[in-house]
Design a protein around this motif. Structure first.
Motif, short mmCIF file in Angstrom:
data_model
loop_
_atom_site.label_atom_id
_atom_site.label_comp_id
_atom_site.label_asym_id
_atom_site.label_seq_id
_atom_site.Cartn_x
_atom_site.Cartn_y
_atom_site.Cartn_z
N SER A 11 40.50 44.62 39.15
CA SER A 11 41.66 44.87 38.30
C SER A 11 41.27 45.66 37.05
CB SER A 11 42.32 43.55 37.93
OG SER A 11 41.37 42.66 37.35
N ASN A 12 40.88 46.88 37.26
CA ASN A 12 40.54 47.74 36.13
C ASN A 12 41.81 48.38 35.59
OD1 ASN A 12 37.84 47.18 36.74
ND2 ASN A 12 37.78 48.85 38.22
N THR A 22 40.29 55.98 27.78
CA THR A 22 39.95 54.55 27.73
C THR A 22 39.95 53.93 29.12
OG1 THR A 22 41.00 54.39 25.57
CG2 THR A 22 40.56 52.32 26.73
N LEU A 23 38.91 53.19 29.41
CA LEU A 23 38.84 52.46 30.68
C LEU A 23 38.48 51.01 30.40
CD1 LEU A 23 38.59 52.10 33.77
CD2 LEU A 23 36.26 53.02 33.60
N ASN A 42 34.79 37.31 41.31
CA ASN A 42 36.22 37.24 41.02
C ASN A 42 36.94 38.54 41.38
OD1 ASN A 42 38.66 36.26 40.08
ND2 ASN A 42 37.71 35.26 38.33
N CYS A 43 36.76 38.97 42.60
CA CYS A 43 37.43 40.19 43.05
C CYS A 43 38.80 39.84 43.62
CB CYS A 43 36.59 40.89 44.11
SG CYS A 43 37.37 42.36 44.78
N TYR A 97 34.33 39.26 33.09
CA TYR A 97 33.94 40.14 31.98
C TYR A 97 34.78 41.40 32.03
CZ TYR A 97 30.11 37.19 30.60
OH TYR A 97 29.38 36.13 30.13
N LYS A 98 35.16 41.85 30.85
CA LYS A 98 35.92 43.09 30.73
C LYS A 98 35.20 44.00 29.75
CE LYS A 98 39.66 42.01 33.18
NZ LYS A 98 40.19 42.84 34.28
N PHE A 99 34.95 45.21 30.17
CA PHE A 99 34.24 46.16 29.32
C PHE A 99 35.19 47.29 28.94
CE2 PHE A 99 31.31 44.09 32.20
CZ PHE A 99 30.31 43.64 31.36
#
Lengths: 164, 164
Positions: free
Chosen positions: B63-64, B71-72, B80-81, B146-148
């Motif tokens: 979920s990108n 911005t990404l 957790n896919c 995690y979100k980058f």
DNA sequence: TAGACGTAGA
DNA sequence: TCTACGTCTA
């Protein structure tokens, strides 16, 4: 995707010469040598519904045998791969196996690609056109395995990889 | 194999321009943009043992979110896919996730590749260099993700794919 | 040796 | 949706 409706063909691929090397299976797909990313046997369906083999890849996973570049004994697909830990089953005359069988009856050429370990690393080499000379039904680990004897068309460049 | 001892690197790849398109993941491997054939995050190990991210691929499986090419928001790997049917687990700060975290601390650039569906079919597009601006710890389906947040370096060619 | 944001076709 | 002679690193 991009490949939908692209025509598979039998015989030589324009722009690809005997002895050409490729680093990845995906490259074989891109140039049209072998359009199945994982399967060993690629085939097309003719207008009359009959399937014919277009190309095979000998990657060493099955018990194939190539005593010289003129002859390849190629194992059928399914059920009986020596490197699988799952219980072997009888191979069926369907899919790629049926296609190779039909190709023998029709006498149509097969493109042969082999995975080799060269000093520079692993690669896939285009060996040229072969004809299916004989279809055999053998047994390995107690189960049916199809064996296809392919002979190389004459007049193609010599290949000596792996034969010193 | 051929790639053994080949040096992974951070930053631009000679010969590859922003906006370049590739049909297969394997091509990213070949040109050196992204050397992991399946993983989303590629990284290298520095002499001091610290790992740093070199490149990421946004293939749409996680979920990108990319509101604009500037911005990404990229999801970490593991556990957790959304497209997996297996029970989700907490993502760990290791592997690619740790590498991206370290890249933020060091301020090193990340190559970003996105899988797009164009009229000609699916392809991977090189979006250019980004910097990890923020590392977040969120929850999805009850588990840690995690979100980058990555920001695009200025001065690179505009990319408008998918933003009309 | 297993795991990972792979691919095409049946 | 599943299978199939994939391919790299830890």
């Amino acid at each position: 995707g991009i490949w939908v409706n692209t025509i598979r063909k039998i015989g030589s691929i324009r722009g690809v010469k005997v002895g050409d090397m490729f680093r990845h299976r995906a490259q074989l797909t891109i140039v049209g040598l072998h359009r199945q990313p994982l399967r060993g046997i690629d085939f097309l369906r003719r207008k009359d519904g009959r399937i014919l083999a277009t190309s095979i890849v000998d990657s060493g996973r099955y018990s194939n045998n190539m005593p010289s570049s003129d002859t390849l004994i190629y194992s059928g697909e399914g059920g009986n791969c020596p490197f699988e830990t799952t219980e072997p089953t009888n191979q069926k005359l369907k899919g790629g196996n049926l296609a190779l069988n039909n190709s023998k009856e029709e006498g149509t050429p097969i493109r042969v690609i082999r995975k080799l370990k060269l000093s520079s690393g692993l690669c896939y080499v285009y060996y040229g056109l072969y004809i299916v000379e004989k279809v055999m039904r053998a047994r390995e680990r107690g189960k049916v395995v199809y064996k296809f004897r392919l002979g190389r068309y004459s007049g193609q460049p010599k290949l000596t990889f792996g034969y010193s």
